[in-house]
Scaffold this motif. Structure first.
Motif, mmCIF file in Angstrom:
data_model
loop_
_atom_site.group_PDB
_atom_site.id
_atom_site.type_symbol
_atom_site.label_atom_id
_atom_site.label_comp_id
_atom_site.label_asym_id
_atom_site.label_seq_id
_atom_site.Cartn_x
_atom_site.Cartn_y
_atom_site.Cartn_z
ATOM 1 N N GLN A 153 0.833 -1.202 0.000
ATOM 2 C CA GLN A 153 0.000 0.000 0.000
ATOM 3 C C GLN A 153 0.865 1.249 0.000
ATOM 4 O O GLN A 153 0.590 2.210 -0.727
ATOM 5 C CB GLN A 153 -0.921 0.007 1.219
ATOM 6 C CG GLN A 153 -1.795 1.247 1.325
ATOM 7 C CD GLN A 153 -2.667 1.230 2.564
ATOM 8 O OE1 GLN A 153 -3.422 0.277 2.773
ATOM 9 N NE2 GLN A 153 -2.572 2.261 3.392
ATOM 10 N N GLU A 157 1.115 4.311 -2.775
ATOM 11 C CA GLU A 157 0.959 5.713 -2.379
ATOM 12 C C GLU A 157 2.134 6.556 -2.854
ATOM 13 O O GLU A 157 1.959 7.704 -3.279
ATOM 14 C CB GLU A 157 0.798 5.802 -0.863
ATOM 15 C CG GLU A 157 -0.538 5.264 -0.383
ATOM 16 C CD GLU A 157 -0.617 5.072 1.122
ATOM 17 O OE1 GLU A 157 -1.707 4.753 1.623
ATOM 18 O OE2 GLU A 157 0.425 5.237 1.800
ATOM 19 N N TYR A 198 -6.518 1.903 -6.326
ATOM 20 C CA TYR A 198 -6.153 2.202 -4.941
ATOM 21 C C TYR A 198 -7.381 2.642 -4.132
ATOM 22 O O TYR A 198 -7.621 2.141 -3.025
ATOM 23 C CB TYR A 198 -5.087 3.292 -4.918
ATOM 24 C CG TYR A 198 -4.743 3.800 -3.537
ATOM 25 C CD1 TYR A 198 -3.940 3.058 -2.680
ATOM 26 C CD2 TYR A 198 -5.223 5.032 -3.101
ATOM 27 C CE1 TYR A 198 -3.633 3.528 -1.403
ATOM 28 C CE2 TYR A 198 -4.917 5.512 -1.836
ATOM 29 C CZ TYR A 198 -4.123 4.752 -0.993
ATOM 30 O OH TYR A 198 -3.820 5.219 0.259
ATOM 31 N N ARG A 202 -8.895 0.696 -0.882
ATOM 32 C CA ARG A 202 -8.430 1.371 0.333
ATOM 33 C C ARG A 202 -9.620 1.752 1.196
ATOM 34 O O ARG A 202 -10.540 2.429 0.746
ATOM 35 C CB ARG A 202 -7.646 2.628 -0.051
ATOM 36 C CG ARG A 202 -7.115 3.436 1.132
ATOM 37 C CD ARG A 202 -5.895 2.780 1.721
ATOM 38 N NE ARG A 202 -5.148 3.712 2.559
ATOM 39 C CZ ARG A 202 -5.392 3.899 3.867
ATOM 40 N NH1 ARG A 202 -6.373 3.240 4.455
ATOM 41 N NH2 ARG A 202 -4.650 4.747 4.557
ATOM 42 N N THR A 204 -11.358 3.964 3.947
ATOM 43 C CA THR A 204 -11.170 5.318 4.474
ATOM 44 C C THR A 204 -11.406 5.326 5.973
ATOM 45 O O THR A 204 -12.279 4.613 6.474
ATOM 46 C CB THR A 204 -12.130 6.309 3.796
ATOM 47 O OG1 THR A 204 -13.463 5.800 3.896
ATOM 48 C CG2 THR A 204 -11.775 6.469 2.330
#
Length: 338
Positions: A153, A157, A198, A202, A204
């Motif tokens: 991850q 990023e 992503y 992902r 939140t």
């Protein structure tokens, strides 16, 4: 209609409507008068809707990067779905161009061939640039997938951060103020593929997610609209720097809207009209220029700009659905309609 990923449907429909809104309003932008209502109305609409194409690409990344398929199987299943509509609509818009914009009977064979070659190479209509772009991205997806799936991850990023920076380093208006680092690998629409993937996987962790995402989207729209107004105060040629498709403000707006819809539609039912637009979304994108070119001036005769843009958009979408439906009823039509 319940959808496991209903946000995908909503985003595709929103992006489709946004594209038609852009084309229904852009004509007013080219008549630059930053104090006029028509220009400012079109400016704000464009600032809010230019995230449309990025969202389409992000959805491709969200849906296709996770697929564990052999490269050749991926190509066999998906490239023809782009190439057949590409060939069909290139011919349609080529014929339409000669019919609407030329006196065909007065053109020499050499001129016809020259125009045809140029249109085929660079797009028979301006909006078909998307097909040239997305075909290139689809060719890259199997290889991008191998990189992204193996990345952590944090590494994804970092890629996205470098991609955002590349939008500044590779932006022509900023050349004079930026070091000449070659960030080509990170630049362009490929970042939207990764961004979409992503954001789709992902989770939140913000409190009041929807409020934060809505505020981020609105902020980018405000920056885009006001910035474009300032840039064009004394411009002779329209400058859309702040809401170019591949720029930071547009990317943030697309990401914020993506997350806003994702967070807002987890348990919702998809209305029939939304499902209908979703079903014909690609066909709407491909066909909408033709009905828009006739409906827009027809509506403009009796109504003000405030009404023309939304009504032209709605009527064009409806007409495009009918066109796509009709084409799909023809032999092999389902392969070329979009």
């Amino acid at each position: 209609m319940a959808e496991k990923n209903s946000y995908v449907v909503y985003l595709r429909v929103i992006a489709t409507i946004f594209v038609v809104l852009i084309h229904a309003s852009t004509g007013f932008l080219y008549r630059i008068d930053t104090k006029a209502f028509d220009w400012n109305y079109a400016n704000w609409i464009n600032a809010a809707t230019r995230c449309s194409v990025p969202i389409f690409v992000m959805l491709s990344g969200a849906l296709l990067i996770p697929k564990d398929e052999n490269t050749w199987i991926f190509y066999k299943k998906r490239i023809p779905k782009l190439l057949y509509p590409f060939a069909f609509w290139t011919v349609i818009y080529l014929v339409y161009y000669f019919y609407r914009y030329t006196k065909f009977e007065l053109l020499s064979t050499e001129k016809i061939l020259s125009i045809s070659a140029d249109k085929i190479l660079h797009g028979a209509n301006a909006h078909l640039w998307y097909l040239y772009m997305i075909i290139g991205l689809y060719l890259a997806i199997p290889f991008i997938r191998k990189i992204i799936i193996q990345s952590t991850q944090r590494e994804i990023e970092v890629f996205l951060l470098l991609w955002m920076l590349s939008m500044c380093f590779m932006s022509k208006p900023l050349y004079a103020a930026m070091p000449k680092f070659d960030l080509t690998f990170f630049s362009g629409y490929v970042g939207y593929l990764v961004f979409g993937y992503y954001l789709s996987v992902r989770a939140t962790e913000f409190k009041k997610n929807q409020l934060i995402f809505a505020a981020a989207f609105i902020l980018m729209v405000v920056i885009g609209a006001i910035g474009t107004n300032i840039l064009n105060q004394h411009a002779k040629k329209l400058d859309t720097f702040f809401y170019n498709y591949v720029f930071v403000t547009t990317a943030i707006a697309a990401g914020a809207l993506f997350l806003l819809i994702k967070e807002s539609t987890k348990q919702g039912e998809v209305p029939r009209w939304v499902s209908l637009v979703d079903k014909y979304s690609f066909g709407i994108y491909l066909s909408h220029i033709i009905p828009l070119n006739y409906l827009h001036p027809l509506i403009s005769k009796d109504l003000s700009t405030a009404w023309v843009i939304p009504l032209a958009t709605i009527s064009t979408i409806m007409a495009s659905i009918v066109i796509t439906f009709a084409i799909r009823k023809l032999p092999f039509g389902k392969y070329v309609s979009g």
